[in-house]
Design a protein around this motif. Structure first.
Motif, PDB file in Angstrom:
ATOM      1  N   GLY A   1     -10.676   6.873  15.651  1.00  0.00           N
ATOM      2  CA  GLY A   1     -10.376   8.284  15.433  1.00  0.00           C
ATOM      3  C   GLY A   1      -8.923   8.601  15.151  1.00  0.00           C
ATOM      4  O   GLY A   1      -8.540   9.770  15.145  1.00  0.00           O
ATOM      5  N   LYS A   2      -8.088   7.583  14.907  1.00  0.00           N
ATOM      6  CA  LYS A   2      -6.667   7.811  14.662  1.00  0.00           C
ATOM      7  C   LYS A   2      -6.379   7.800  13.159  1.00  0.00           C
ATOM      8  O   LYS A   2      -7.102   7.177  12.381  1.00  0.00           O
ATOM      9  CB  LYS A   2      -5.815   6.734  15.343  1.00  0.00           C
ATOM     10  N   ALA A   3      -5.310   8.488  12.754  1.00  0.00           N
ATOM     11  CA  ALA A   3      -4.979   8.606  11.334  1.00  0.00           C
ATOM     12  C   ALA A   3      -3.476   8.516  11.129  1.00  0.00           C
ATOM     13  O   ALA A   3      -2.678   8.786  12.034  1.00  0.00           O
ATOM     14  CB  ALA A   3      -5.511   9.921  10.759  1.00  0.00           C
ATOM     15  N   LEU A   4      -3.103   8.129   9.904  1.00  0.00           N
ATOM     16  CA  LEU A   4      -1.709   8.018   9.480  1.00  0.00           C
ATOM     17  C   LEU A   4      -1.472   8.984   8.328  1.00  0.00           C
ATOM     18  O   LEU A   4      -2.230   8.995   7.349  1.00  0.00           O
ATOM     19  CB  LEU A   4      -1.407   6.576   9.046  1.00  0.00           C
ATOM     20  N   ASP A   5      -0.430   9.798   8.426  1.00  0.00           N
ATOM     21  CA  ASP A   5      -0.055  10.755   7.385  1.00  0.00           C
ATOM     22  C   ASP A   5       0.857  10.053   6.390  1.00  0.00           C
ATOM     23  O   ASP A   5       1.986   9.669   6.719  1.00  0.00           O
ATOM     24  CB  ASP A   5       0.662  11.950   8.023  1.00  0.00           C
ATOM     25  N   VAL A   6       0.351   9.851   5.175  1.00  0.00           N
ATOM     26  CA  VAL A   6       1.138   9.223   4.111  1.00  0.00           C
ATOM     27  C   VAL A   6       1.354  10.261   3.018  1.00  0.00           C
ATOM     28  O   VAL A   6       0.442  10.581   2.261  1.00  0.00           O
ATOM     29  CB  VAL A   6       0.431   7.976   3.539  1.00  0.00           C
TER      30      VAL A   6
ATOM     31  N   PHE B   1       0.833  -1.208   0.000  1.00  0.00           N
ATOM     32  CA  PHE B   1       0.000   0.000   0.000  1.00  0.00           C
ATOM     33  C   PHE B   1       0.865   1.254   0.000  1.00  0.00           C
ATOM     34  O   PHE B   1       0.607   2.206  -0.739  1.00  0.00           O
ATOM     35  CB  PHE B   1      -0.924  -0.010   1.221  1.00  0.00           C
ATOM     36  N   PHE B   2       1.894   1.265   0.845  1.00  0.00           N
ATOM     37  CA  PHE B   2       2.738   2.465   0.950  1.00  0.00           C
ATOM     38  C   PHE B   2       3.589   2.673  -0.300  1.00  0.00           C
ATOM     39  O   PHE B   2       4.038   3.788  -0.561  1.00  0.00           O
ATOM     40  CB  PHE B   2       3.626   2.367   2.193  1.00  0.00           C
ATOM     41  N   GLN B   3       3.789   1.623  -1.073  1.00  0.00           N
ATOM     42  CA  GLN B   3       4.597   1.749  -2.280  1.00  0.00           C
ATOM     43  C   GLN B   3       3.763   1.945  -3.543  1.00  0.00           C
ATOM     44  O   GLN B   3       4.177   2.663  -4.457  1.00  0.00           O
ATOM     45  CB  GLN B   3       5.481   0.500  -2.446  1.00  0.00           C
ATOM     46  N   ARG B   4       2.565   1.301  -3.583  1.00  0.00           N
ATOM     47  CA  ARG B   4       1.805   1.327  -4.832  1.00  0.00           C
ATOM     48  C   ARG B   4       0.391   1.874  -4.684  1.00  0.00           C
ATOM     49  O   ARG B   4      -0.289   2.061  -5.692  1.00  0.00           O
ATOM     50  CB  ARG B   4       1.735  -0.088  -5.430  1.00  0.00           C
ATOM     51  N   GLY B   5      -0.083   2.093  -3.477  1.00  0.00           N
ATOM     52  CA  GLY B   5      -1.390   2.681  -3.317  1.00  0.00           C
ATOM     53  C   GLY B   5      -2.456   1.707  -2.854  1.00  0.00           C
ATOM     54  O   GLY B   5      -2.186   0.539  -2.543  1.00  0.00           O
ATOM     55  N   LEU B   6      -3.709   2.196  -2.845  1.00  0.00           N
ATOM     56  CA  LEU B   6      -4.822   1.457  -2.262  1.00  0.00           C
ATOM     57  C   LEU B   6      -5.064   0.119  -2.933  1.00  0.00           C
ATOM     58  O   LEU B   6      -5.522  -0.833  -2.299  1.00  0.00           O
ATOM     59  CB  LEU B   6      -6.091   2.319  -2.334  1.00  0.00           C
TER      60      LEU B   6
ATOM     61  N   LEU C   1      -8.093 -10.824  -1.869  1.00  0.00           N
ATOM     62  CA  LEU C   1      -8.004  -9.394  -2.151  1.00  0.00           C
ATOM     63  C   LEU C   1      -8.698  -8.615  -1.049  1.00  0.00           C
ATOM     64  O   LEU C   1      -9.716  -9.062  -0.499  1.00  0.00           O
ATOM     65  CB  LEU C   1      -8.665  -9.061  -3.490  1.00  0.00           C
ATOM     66  N   SER C   2      -8.175  -7.456  -0.725  1.00  0.00           N
ATOM     67  CA  SER C   2      -8.807  -6.596   0.256  1.00  0.00           C
ATOM     68  C   SER C   2     -10.108  -6.038  -0.299  1.00  0.00           C
ATOM     69  O   SER C   2     -10.169  -5.596  -1.452  1.00  0.00           O
ATOM     70  CB  SER C   2      -7.870  -5.444   0.631  1.00  0.00           C
ATOM     71  N   ALA C   3     -11.153  -6.034   0.531  1.00  0.00           N
ATOM     72  CA  ALA C   3     -12.430  -5.475   0.098  1.00  0.00           C
ATOM     73  C   ALA C   3     -12.274  -3.998  -0.260  1.00  0.00           C
ATOM     74  O   ALA C   3     -12.913  -3.504  -1.186  1.00  0.00           O
ATOM     75  CB  ALA C   3     -13.473  -5.654   1.201  1.00  0.00           C
ATOM     76  N   ARG C   4     -11.409  -3.286   0.447  1.00  0.00           N
ATOM     77  CA  ARG C   4     -11.212  -1.867   0.140  1.00  0.00           C
ATOM     78  C   ARG C   4     -10.542  -1.692  -1.218  1.00  0.00           C
ATOM     79  O   ARG C   4     -10.834  -0.747  -1.946  1.00  0.00           O
ATOM     80  CB  ARG C   4     -10.384  -1.199   1.239  1.00  0.00           C
ATOM     81  N   ALA C   5      -9.626  -2.595  -1.557  1.00  0.00           N
ATOM     82  CA  ALA C   5      -8.997  -2.514  -2.871  1.00  0.00           C
ATOM     83  C   ALA C   5     -10.020  -2.769  -3.971  1.00  0.00           C
ATOM     84  O   ALA C   5      -9.990  -2.128  -5.035  1.00  0.00           O
ATOM     85  CB  ALA C   5      -7.849  -3.522  -2.960  1.00  0.00           C
ATOM     86  N   VAL C   6     -10.948  -3.691  -3.728  1.00  0.00           N
ATOM     87  CA  VAL C   6     -11.994  -3.959  -4.711  1.00  0.00           C
ATOM     88  C   VAL C   6     -12.937  -2.766  -4.819  1.00  0.00           C
ATOM     89  O   VAL C   6     -13.393  -2.408  -5.919  1.00  0.00           O
ATOM     90  CB  VAL C   6     -12.757  -5.249  -4.341  1.00  0.00           C
ATOM     91  N   GLN C   7     -13.246  -2.144  -3.699  1.00  0.00           N
ATOM     92  CA  GLN C   7     -14.057  -0.923  -3.745  1.00  0.00           C
ATOM     93  C   GLN C   7     -13.395   0.127  -4.632  1.00  0.00           C
ATOM     94  O   GLN C   7     -14.065   0.827  -5.400  1.00  0.00           O
ATOM     95  CB  GLN C   7     -14.249  -0.366  -2.331  1.00  0.00           C
TER      96      GLN C   7
ATOM     97  N   GLY D   1       1.513  13.428   3.085  1.00  0.00           N
ATOM     98  CA  GLY D   1       0.642  14.582   3.170  1.00  0.00           C
ATOM     99  C   GLY D   1      -0.839  14.278   3.138  1.00  0.00           C
ATOM    100  O   GLY D   1      -1.658  15.182   3.331  1.00  0.00           O
ATOM    101  N   ARG D   2      -1.222  13.031   2.900  1.00  0.00           N
ATOM    102  CA  ARG D   2      -2.621  12.648   2.904  1.00  0.00           C
ATOM    103  C   ARG D   2      -2.913  11.832   4.146  1.00  0.00           C
ATOM    104  O   ARG D   2      -2.153  10.910   4.476  1.00  0.00           O
ATOM    105  CB  ARG D   2      -2.977  11.847   1.654  1.00  0.00           C
ATOM    106  N   LEU D   3      -4.003  12.164   4.832  1.00  0.00           N
ATOM    107  CA  LEU D   3      -4.354  11.468   6.059  1.00  0.00           C
ATOM    108  C   LEU D   3      -5.249  10.277   5.760  1.00  0.00           C
ATOM    109  O   LEU D   3      -6.272  10.412   5.089  1.00  0.00           O
ATOM    110  CB  LEU D   3      -5.061  12.425   7.030  1.00  0.00           C
ATOM    111  N   TRP D   4      -4.854   9.122   6.273  1.00  0.00           N
ATOM    112  CA  TRP D   4      -5.633   7.898   6.117  1.00  0.00           C
ATOM    113  C   TRP D   4      -6.080   7.429   7.495  1.00  0.00           C
ATOM    114  O   TRP D   4      -5.240   7.148   8.353  1.00  0.00           O
ATOM    115  CB  TRP D   4      -4.791   6.799   5.465  1.00  0.00           C
ATOM    116  N   PRO D   5      -7.391   7.342   7.751  1.00  0.00           N
ATOM    117  CA  PRO D   5      -7.841   6.748   9.019  1.00  0.00           C
ATOM    118  C   PRO D   5      -7.264   5.343   9.169  1.00  0.00           C
ATOM    119  O   PRO D   5      -7.183   4.581   8.196  1.00  0.00           O
ATOM    120  CB  PRO D   5      -9.363   6.708   8.866  1.00  0.00           C
TER     121      PRO D   5
END
Length: 426
Positions: free
Chosen positions: A331-336, A298-303, A358-364, A338-342
């Motif tokens: 309520g916590k987030a990660l700054d990747v 995710f950190f290298q190629r995205g969602l 596959l991750s359901a979020r990736a399919v979304q 400059g973009r905040l990801w819950p």
């Protein structure tokens, strides 16, 4: 056999719901904004705490100060605490009820079971259940429910219906939706007129204990963690210190207090607060390390490269209780970059795929991209999207595509076609 009274001395180890433990659990759930508020309030009444207001969360958000004040309205928990304190409960029951208030989500639901809390806190489940019953008797009706159905039952009880009758009514919601009056009359033993009146009553209920207008306004999202990339491309997740106000003990006053023995309770509170903040930071740091190991793609190629994982996986790997993980993620987030990801983004169910789960979020994300690229005059139906995903090796049903589309707030294909026609006529 004679029964004679006698005294026995027993030694037993158990975890109590101490003030220190309540502080630790409460601080762990707090967002950076809530932590800032809690520290400001504690420092105002506790002389042993020194707080550097220059690093407060509000300064780190880039908001206008007036906007920041408006975003930090008094939480609904304050009113609940006042209601509990006016009940005159047994001290232990009141302490547990006050702790449960801190466990509530912004929608008023309680997302942890009494059995989990009993295990974590080392308290009898019956005590926690009694405290929950007291909290659920507060206003607004439905507060502290653990599900939508329980919230509806509590709301019906608040309107004067007996608990068993309310439970029976809620179980018949599918029949009410289909207007299946004969089944409703038979199950409830009521006349047609009474069944219709019951349906009208159900329409006055809210699916959530707190409607959006009743919930406190959401504070701006602030990162607790930050992704760092060095020149060689190596990744690290580190605490985002700008999200946390600086607070420390006034060592001069501590030495004076220890020498003269004054205000030991306040000193203990100050130390408990600092220990809770340190524990919160350590837990979030461990979660960051776990995410870096599990979600490198995710950190290298995205969602699209998100790996399916669950909170239970995280809890097992870190050796923590699932309810602890739930608090830590809330309520916590990660700054990747400059973009905040819950942090909740990184946890989703797995869908079968040709090359593995596959991750359901990736399919979304794929669903959103396919709809964004569709011809304006020929929008893709949910079945077409499902067919294309299956061709790509994703085992997915049409109804799952529809659920994902609705979750992304994307209109149906028929509505998209009408909207496109309206735009062409303008």
């Amino acid at each position: 056999m004679a029964l004679n009274p006698r005294l026995e001395l027993r030694t037993q180890q158990r975890l109590a719901l101490t003030p220190e433990l309540r502080t630790r659990l409460s601080v762990l759930r707090m967002t950076p904004a809530e932590l800032d508020e809690a520290l400001a309030a504690e420092a105002a009444r506790n002389p042993f705490l020194k707080r550097n207001a220059a690093t407060a969360v509000g300064a780190a958000t880039g908001l206008d100060p007036l906007d920041w004040v408006a975003a930090r309205e008094a939480p609904f928990q304050d009113d609940l605490r006042r209601q509990i304190e006016r009940m005159g409960l047994d001290p232990r029951r009141e302490a547990v009820a006050l702790h449960l208030i801190a466990e509530l989500g912004a929608d008023g639901f309680l997302d942890v079971g009494t059995d989990e809390l009993a295990l974590e806190l080392g308290l009898p489940e019956a005590l926690i259940a009694d405290a929950l019953a007291s909290l659920q008797s507060c206003e607004p009706a439905g507060i502290a429910a653990r599900s939508v159905s329980e919230s509806l039952v509590l709301q019906l009880v608040a309107k004067g219906m007996a608990t068993r009758e309310a439970q029976a009514t809620v179980r018949l919601l599918p029949d009410f939706a289909r207007l299946n009056w004969s089944a409703i009359q038979s199950a409830l033993g009521v006349t047609l007129g009474e069944a219709r009146a019951r349906a009208a009553l159900l329409r006055t209920l809210s699916p959530r204990p707190l409607a959006p207008g009743e919930s406190p306004r959401a504070a701006p999202l602030v990162a607790d963690l930050r992704l760092v990339r060095d020149e060689s491309g190596r990744l690290a997740i580190v605490p985002s210190h700008s999200a946390h106000p600086s607070v420390q003990l006034d060592q001069t006053l501590v030495r004076k207090a220890e020498a003269e023995g004054f205000a030991p309770e306040l000193l203990a509170r100050a130390r408990a607060m600092l220990a809770a903040i340190d524990q919160r930071g350590l837990t979030l740091a461990r979660i960051g390390e776990w995410l870096l190991e599990k979600q490198t793609g995710f950190f290298q190629r995205g969602l699209g490269a998100l790996v399916p994982s669950t909170r239970q996986d995280l809890a097992a790997d870190l050796g923590l209780h699932p309810s602890t993980i739930s608090r830590a993620l809330a309520g916590k987030a990660l700054d990747v970059d400059g973009r905040l990801w819950p942090l909740s983004t990184f946890f989703s169910a797995a869908l079968p795929g040709r090359d593995g789960p596959l991750s359901a979020r990736a399919v979304q994300r794929r669903v959103a991209e396919m709809i964004a690229a569709e011809p304006e005059t020929r929008p893709l139906s949910d079945e077409c999207v499902a067919d294309q995903l299956r061709a790509q090796g994703v085992d997915i049903a049409r109804r799952t595509v529809a659920k994902y589309r609705q979750g992304l707030h994307i209109p149906s294909s028929a509505m998209r076609r009408r909207l496109a026609a309206d735009r062409r006529r303008e």
